[in-house]
Design an enzyme around this catalytic site. Structure first.
Site, PDB file in Angstrom:
ATOM      1  N   ARG A  47      13.972 -35.732   8.924  1.00  0.00           N
ATOM      2  CA  ARG A  47      13.248 -34.868   9.448  1.00  0.00           C
ATOM      3  C   ARG A  47      12.014 -35.385   9.972  1.00  0.00           C
ATOM      4  O   ARG A  47      12.037 -36.632  10.259  1.00  0.00           O
ATOM      5  CB  ARG A  47      12.522 -33.951   7.998  1.00  0.00           C
ATOM      6  CG  ARG A  47      12.571 -34.611   6.733  1.00  0.00           C
ATOM      7  CD  ARG A  47      11.523 -35.793   6.396  1.00  0.00           C
ATOM      8  NE  ARG A  47      10.196 -35.315   7.079  1.00  0.00           N
ATOM      9  CZ  ARG A  47       9.290 -36.128   7.409  1.00  0.00           C
ATOM     10  NH1 ARG A  47       9.626 -37.445   7.282  1.00  0.00           N
ATOM     11  NH2 ARG A  47       8.210 -35.986   7.742  1.00  0.00           N
ATOM     12  N   GLY A  48      10.838 -34.636  10.473  1.00  0.00           N
ATOM     13  CA  GLY A  48       9.903 -35.226  11.343  1.00  0.00           C
ATOM     14  C   GLY A  48      10.505 -34.637  12.721  1.00  0.00           C
ATOM     15  O   GLY A  48      11.508 -35.195  13.258  1.00  0.00           O
ATOM     16  N   ALA A  49       9.405 -34.494  13.516  1.00  0.00           N
ATOM     17  CA  ALA A  49       9.756 -33.714  14.902  1.00  0.00           C
ATOM     18  C   ALA A  49      10.455 -34.780  15.852  1.00  0.00           C
ATOM     19  O   ALA A  49      11.705 -34.675  16.153  1.00  0.00           O
ATOM     20  CB  ALA A  49       8.425 -33.271  15.598  1.00  0.00           C
ATOM     21  N   ARG A  92      16.741 -26.137  13.290  1.00  0.00           N
ATOM     22  CA  ARG A  92      15.523 -25.991  12.658  1.00  0.00           C
ATOM     23  C   ARG A  92      14.556 -25.462  13.791  1.00  0.00           C
ATOM     24  O   ARG A  92      14.524 -25.660  15.066  1.00  0.00           O
ATOM     25  CB  ARG A  92      14.835 -27.179  12.119  1.00  0.00           C
ATOM     26  CG  ARG A  92      15.378 -27.807  11.007  1.00  0.00           C
ATOM     27  CD  ARG A  92      14.550 -28.737  10.416  1.00  0.00           C
ATOM     28  NE  ARG A  92      13.550 -28.303   9.499  1.00  0.00           N
ATOM     29  CZ  ARG A  92      12.650 -29.081   9.119  1.00  0.00           C
ATOM     30  NH1 ARG A  92      12.668 -30.463   9.247  1.00  0.00           N
ATOM     31  NH2 ARG A  92      11.435 -28.787   8.508  1.00  0.00           N
ATOM     32  N   GLN A 199       6.581 -34.815   1.288  1.00  0.00           N
ATOM     33  CA  GLN A 199       6.763 -35.894   2.236  1.00  0.00           C
ATOM     34  C   GLN A 199       5.626 -37.092   2.198  1.00  0.00           C
ATOM     35  O   GLN A 199       5.939 -38.226   2.599  1.00  0.00           O
ATOM     36  CB  GLN A 199       6.647 -35.483   3.522  1.00  0.00           C
ATOM     37  CG  GLN A 199       7.888 -34.442   4.116  1.00  0.00           C
ATOM     38  CD  GLN A 199       7.572 -33.038   3.890  1.00  0.00           C
ATOM     39  OE1 GLN A 199       6.986 -32.589   2.902  1.00  0.00           O
ATOM     40  NE2 GLN A 199       8.427 -32.151   4.500  1.00  0.00           N
ATOM     41  N   ASP A 240       4.574 -30.575  15.118  1.00  0.00           N
ATOM     42  CA  ASP A 240       5.913 -30.338  15.348  1.00  0.00           C
ATOM     43  C   ASP A 240       5.986 -29.398  16.556  1.00  0.00           C
ATOM     44  O   ASP A 240       7.128 -29.566  17.346  1.00  0.00           O
ATOM     45  CB  ASP A 240       6.405 -29.347  14.083  1.00  0.00           C
ATOM     46  CG  ASP A 240       6.488 -30.332  13.061  1.00  0.00           C
ATOM     47  OD1 ASP A 240       5.443 -30.374  12.245  1.00  0.00           O
ATOM     48  OD2 ASP A 240       7.718 -31.004  12.524  1.00  0.00           O
ATOM     49  N   ASN A 250       1.736 -27.701  12.161  1.00  0.00           N
ATOM     50  CA  ASN A 250       2.392 -29.015  11.385  1.00  0.00           C
ATOM     51  C   ASN A 250       2.774 -28.519  10.210  1.00  0.00           C
ATOM     52  O   ASN A 250       2.628 -27.273   9.958  1.00  0.00           O
ATOM     53  CB  ASN A 250       1.244 -29.995  11.677  1.00  0.00           C
ATOM     54  CG  ASN A 250       1.777 -31.453  11.061  1.00  0.00           C
ATOM     55  OD1 ASN A 250       2.654 -31.732  11.505  1.00  0.00           O
ATOM     56  ND2 ASN A 250       1.049 -31.985  10.082  1.00  0.00           N
ATOM     57  N   LYS A 251       3.116 -29.333   9.399  1.00  0.00           N
ATOM     58  CA  LYS A 251       3.346 -28.956   7.847  1.00  0.00           C
ATOM     59  C   LYS A 251       2.329 -28.163   7.114  1.00  0.00           C
ATOM     60  O   LYS A 251       1.195 -28.315   7.312  1.00  0.00           O
ATOM     61  CB  LYS A 251       3.596 -30.565   6.855  1.00  0.00           C
ATOM     62  CG  LYS A 251       3.930 -30.135   5.896  1.00  0.00           C
ATOM     63  CD  LYS A 251       5.086 -29.506   5.598  1.00  0.00           C
ATOM     64  CE  LYS A 251       6.466 -29.894   6.588  1.00  0.00           C
ATOM     65  NZ  LYS A 251       7.557 -28.877   6.273  1.00  0.00           N
TER      66      LYS A 251
END
Ligand code: MRU
Length: 348
Positions: A47-49, A92, A199, A240, A250-251
């Site tokens: 995960r993570g852009a 995603r 995370q 993201d 973002n998250k």
């Protein structure tokens, strides 16, 4: 940091450190097919852009190889391959890097229409390795671009994980911190735990602790108190997707952190590669927000924490308006307001 995204020539597969089990177990997830890649993306093995962009680039190679086994030599391999690429691009919705990587591979294919499937597959493997290596270099340049924003003695708050594990290595939000530490500055990090996937608590703490950078984990709801007590000098988060006007997805929880930073006069920065900027999305309200499985909220690990039958919200991202962002740290320098102009100039 262990290289968490690896292409294995022996297995002819993409091997990923399974982030679901960190920090307590280091297990590896092997991807040989497009379905494996999509599963790894959806359940967040990776995960993570930027990291999902690199994974998608290798996914295109695996797609070409898979199609070879499915279509007769004289068959229509091109449409099947195109469908598999779309499957990867849509795994995603929020992080634009996934689509960016697939579109990049498609554009390379479009330049070489004469390629056989074997030629394309060899070409894409080489290209995926380049995307992988360039991502690490880009992160290091982001670090150089942002390190002077940090002063000796600063405590920097970050949300989610925008570190080595969210990229091919080194990180985006953590890059200026790593570079400032390398300059000899004493920097401490507050990692917000980042419910529901944790995370911050699991991944940011894991990688900074391993790398000897002082880090403390805080509950997400401690943010206001920590800022009020003067315990935070800067905030740096990843992104993201950044819209053409500088609004940054973002998250989930990042927007709240930005509002609090504004209230307490604390500079709030976003760090991201140019591939995370989406000039086709005019503003933040147009960014699709991923709505993930309720189980991430109703359970911590295997333990159920909400009553049976109670509904939950699990939006995975929120959008911080550009007006709350002091600067967007990229490999092309630090962008400042007005962002519409700064971003348009970047893509000219
Ligand atoms: O759902 P995730 O873990 O993929 O979300 C990741 C984030 O929101 C990160 O902060 C963002 O991708 C930046 S990664 C360098």
């Amino acid at each position: 940091m262990t290289e968490h995204i690896q292409y294995s020539p022996e297995k002819d597969a993409l091997v990923l450190l399974d982030q679901r089990y960190l920090p307590t177990r280091e297990e590896w997830f092997v991807c040989k097919t497009v379905n494996d890649i999509c599963e790894a993306l959806v359940v967040m093995v990776v995960r993570g852009a930027p990291a999902i962009g690199v994974t998608a680039a290798y996914g295109c190679y695996l797609a070409a190889r898979e199609v070879k086994g499915l279509v007769p030599a004289d068959g229509d391999w091109k449409s099947l391959l195109a469908a598999k690429l779309e499957q990867i691009a849509l795994a995603r919705p929020t992080a634009v890097n996934l689509r960016w990587a697939v579109r990049l591979m498609q554009a390379e294919w479009a330049k070489r229409p004469e390629f056989s499937l074997d030629e394309l597959s060899a070409f894409w493997l080489a290209k995926a390795k380049v995307v992988h290596a360039e991502d690490i270099k880009t992160c290091m340049v982001i670090g150089q671009a942002g390190m002077d924003l940090l002063s000796d003695g600063d405590t920097v708050m970050t949300h989610c994980n925008a570190g080595a594990l969210a990229t091919a290595g080194y990180g985006t939000a953590l890059a200026p911190i790593r570079a400032a530490v390398a300059q000899g500055k004493k920097i401490q990090v507050i990692a917000n735990e980042t419910r529901p996937f944790l995370q911050g608590a699991r991944l940011t703490a894991y990688e900074l602790y391993r790398d000897g950078i002082p880090v403390k984990v805080a509950c997400d709801n401690a943010c206001a108190l920590l800022m009020q007590r003067g315990l935070v000098q800067k905030v740096i988060v990843g992104a993201d997707r950044i819209a053409a006007n500088g609004d940054a997805a973002n998250k989930i929880g990042t927007f709240g952190v930005a509002l609090l930073a504004h209230e307490f006069g604390i500079p709030f920065y976003v760090a991201a590669p140019v591939s995370t900027i989406d000039p086709e999305t005019a503003e933040g309200s147009l960014i699709p927000i991923e709505d993930r499985t309720p189980r991430e909220v109703t359970h911590v690990g295997t333990t159920q924490i909400t009553p049976d039958g109670v509904g939950v919200f699990n939006y995975a991202f929120d959008v911080t308006p550009a007006r709350l962002i002091h600067g967007i740290i990229t490999e092309r320098g630090v962008l400042t307001a007005p962002y519409t102009e700064a971003i348009a100039k970047l893509f000219k």
